[in-house]
Design a protein around this motif. Structure first.
Motif, PDB file in Angstrom:
ATOM      1  N   SER A  28       0.656  -1.279   0.057  1.00  0.00           N
ATOM      2  CA  SER A  28       0.133   0.028  -0.204  1.00  0.00           C
ATOM      3  C   SER A  28       0.915   1.304  -0.082  1.00  0.00           C
ATOM      4  CB  SER A  28      -0.649   0.165   1.247  1.00  0.00           C
ATOM      5  OG  SER A  28      -0.077   0.208   2.330  1.00  0.00           O
ATOM      6  N   GLY A  29       2.200   1.107   0.165  1.00  0.00           N
ATOM      7  CA  GLY A  29       3.121   2.326  -0.099  1.00  0.00           C
ATOM      8  C   GLY A  29       3.383   2.865   1.080  1.00  0.00           C
ATOM      9  N   GLN A  30       3.132   2.413   2.202  1.00  0.00           N
ATOM     10  CA  GLN A  30       3.554   2.963   3.478  1.00  0.00           C
ATOM     11  C   GLN A  30       4.852   3.500   3.764  1.00  0.00           C
ATOM     12  OE1 GLN A  30       1.157   3.947   6.231  1.00  0.00           O
ATOM     13  NE2 GLN A  30      -0.188   3.208   4.700  1.00  0.00           N
ATOM     14  N   TYR A  31       5.801   2.973   3.098  1.00  0.00           N
ATOM     15  CA  TYR A  31       7.150   3.026   3.264  1.00  0.00           C
ATOM     16  C   TYR A  31       7.936   3.758   2.037  1.00  0.00           C
ATOM     17  CZ  TYR A  31       6.779  -0.323   6.948  1.00  0.00           C
ATOM     18  OH  TYR A  31       6.209  -0.882   8.035  1.00  0.00           O
ATOM     19  N   GLU A  32       7.054   4.532   1.199  1.00  0.00           N
ATOM     20  CA  GLU A  32       7.632   5.279  -0.016  1.00  0.00           C
ATOM     21  C   GLU A  32       8.491   6.269   0.570  1.00  0.00           C
ATOM     22  OE1 GLU A  32       7.483   4.169  -3.247  1.00  0.00           O
ATOM     23  OE2 GLU A  32       6.776   2.200  -2.346  1.00  0.00           O
ATOM     24  N   ASP A  33       7.891   7.175   1.237  1.00  0.00           N
ATOM     25  CA  ASP A  33       8.644   8.569   1.412  1.00  0.00           C
ATOM     26  C   ASP A  33       9.189   8.518   2.923  1.00  0.00           C
ATOM     27  OD1 ASP A  33       9.524  11.002   1.261  1.00  0.00           O
ATOM     28  OD2 ASP A  33       7.477  12.081   1.589  1.00  0.00           O
ATOM     29  N   LEU A  34      10.300   7.906   3.272  1.00  0.00           N
ATOM     30  CA  LEU A  34      10.825   8.096   4.521  1.00  0.00           C
ATOM     31  C   LEU A  34      11.284   9.395   5.091  1.00  0.00           C
ATOM     32  CD1 LEU A  34      12.539   4.386   4.355  1.00  0.00           C
ATOM     33  CD2 LEU A  34      10.170   5.106   5.542  1.00  0.00           C
ATOM     34  N   GLU A  35      11.969   9.901   4.181  1.00  0.00           N
ATOM     35  CA  GLU A  35      12.468  11.218   4.534  1.00  0.00           C
ATOM     36  C   GLU A  35      11.420  12.311   4.750  1.00  0.00           C
ATOM     37  OE1 GLU A  35      13.772   9.654   1.600  1.00  0.00           O
ATOM     38  OE2 GLU A  35      15.535   8.670   2.682  1.00  0.00           O
ATOM     39  N   GLY A  36      10.406  12.197   3.795  1.00  0.00           N
ATOM     40  CA  GLY A  36       9.214  13.330   4.003  1.00  0.00           C
ATOM     41  C   GLY A  36       8.705  13.249   5.603  1.00  0.00           C
ATOM     42  N   ALA A  37       8.383  12.217   5.943  1.00  0.00           N
ATOM     43  CA  ALA A  37       7.953  12.165   7.354  1.00  0.00           C
ATOM     44  C   ALA A  37       8.512  12.673   8.336  1.00  0.00           C
ATOM     45  CB  ALA A  37       7.683  10.775   7.782  1.00  0.00           C
ATOM     46  N   GLY A  38      10.072  12.457   8.189  1.00  0.00           N
ATOM     47  CA  GLY A  38      10.938  13.096   9.335  1.00  0.00           C
ATOM     48  C   GLY A  38      11.115  14.779   8.989  1.00  0.00           C
ATOM     49  N   GLU A  39      10.949  15.153   7.770  1.00  0.00           N
ATOM     50  CA  GLU A  39      11.232  16.596   7.521  1.00  0.00           C
ATOM     51  C   GLU A  39       9.979  17.363   7.710  1.00  0.00           C
ATOM     52  OE1 GLU A  39      12.700  16.444   3.606  1.00  0.00           O
ATOM     53  OE2 GLU A  39      14.644  15.879   4.095  1.00  0.00           O
ATOM     54  N   ARG A  40       8.776  16.550   7.770  1.00  0.00           N
ATOM     55  CA  ARG A  40       7.386  17.319   7.717  1.00  0.00           C
ATOM     56  C   ARG A  40       7.393  18.169   9.244  1.00  0.00           C
ATOM     57  NH1 ARG A  40       4.054  13.144   6.826  1.00  0.00           N
ATOM     58  NH2 ARG A  40       4.898  12.948   4.967  1.00  0.00           N
ATOM     59  N   ILE A  41       8.001  17.594  10.306  1.00  0.00           N
ATOM     60  CA  ILE A  41       7.859  18.138  11.577  1.00  0.00           C
ATOM     61  C   ILE A  41       8.602  19.508  11.629  1.00  0.00           C
ATOM     62  CG2 ILE A  41       9.791  16.713  12.350  1.00  0.00           C
ATOM     63  CD1 ILE A  41       7.889  16.397  14.944  1.00  0.00           C
ATOM     64  N   LEU A  42       9.780  19.624  10.839  1.00  0.00           N
ATOM     65  CA  LEU A  42      10.445  20.673  10.782  1.00  0.00           C
ATOM     66  C   LEU A  42       9.948  21.812  10.049  1.00  0.00           C
ATOM     67  CD1 LEU A  42      14.078  19.005  10.138  1.00  0.00           C
ATOM     68  CD2 LEU A  42      12.908  19.529  12.359  1.00  0.00           C
ATOM     69  N   ILE A  43       8.870  21.651   9.133  1.00  0.00           N
ATOM     70  CA  ILE A  43       8.391  22.801   8.335  1.00  0.00           C
ATOM     71  C   ILE A  43       7.186  23.316   9.172  1.00  0.00           C
ATOM     72  CG2 ILE A  43       7.358  23.177   6.247  1.00  0.00           C
ATOM     73  CD1 ILE A  43       8.284  20.813   5.166  1.00  0.00           C
ATOM     74  N   ASP A  44       7.393  24.563   9.120  1.00  0.00           N
ATOM     75  CA  ASP A  44       6.316  25.369   9.983  1.00  0.00           C
ATOM     76  C   ASP A  44       4.896  25.618   9.291  1.00  0.00           C
ATOM     77  OD1 ASP A  44       7.813  26.362  11.869  1.00  0.00           O
ATOM     78  OD2 ASP A  44       8.536  28.111  11.285  1.00  0.00           O
ATOM     79  N   SER A  45       3.785  25.211   9.797  1.00  0.00           N
ATOM     80  CA  SER A  45       2.545  25.150   9.156  1.00  0.00           C
ATOM     81  C   SER A  45       1.879  26.461   9.256  1.00  0.00           C
ATOM     82  CB  SER A  45       1.908  23.754   9.549  1.00  0.00           C
ATOM     83  OG  SER A  45       1.585  24.188  11.073  1.00  0.00           O
TER      84      SER A  45
END
Length: 54
Positions: A28-45
């Protein structure tokens, strides 16, 4: 000793269920974007000034 008659099949079922869940996650693609999940927390929303959901 009769407890092993119950524990061995139960442990095999848990192992098979775990393997099936892992294979489903791969398909189902759960492991496709490993770097994006770690970087998403650093981005100001863009929020309305509230932090922490309070």
């Amino acid at each position: 000793m009769t407890v092993l008659v119950y524990l061995i099949p139960v442990s095999l079922l848990f192992g098979i269920a775990s393997l099936a869940a892992f294979l489903w996650a791969l398909q189902s693609g759960q492991y496709e974007d490993l770097e994006g999940a770690g970087e998403r927390i650093l981005i100001d929303s863009e929020t309305d000034g509230k932090t922490g959901g309070h």
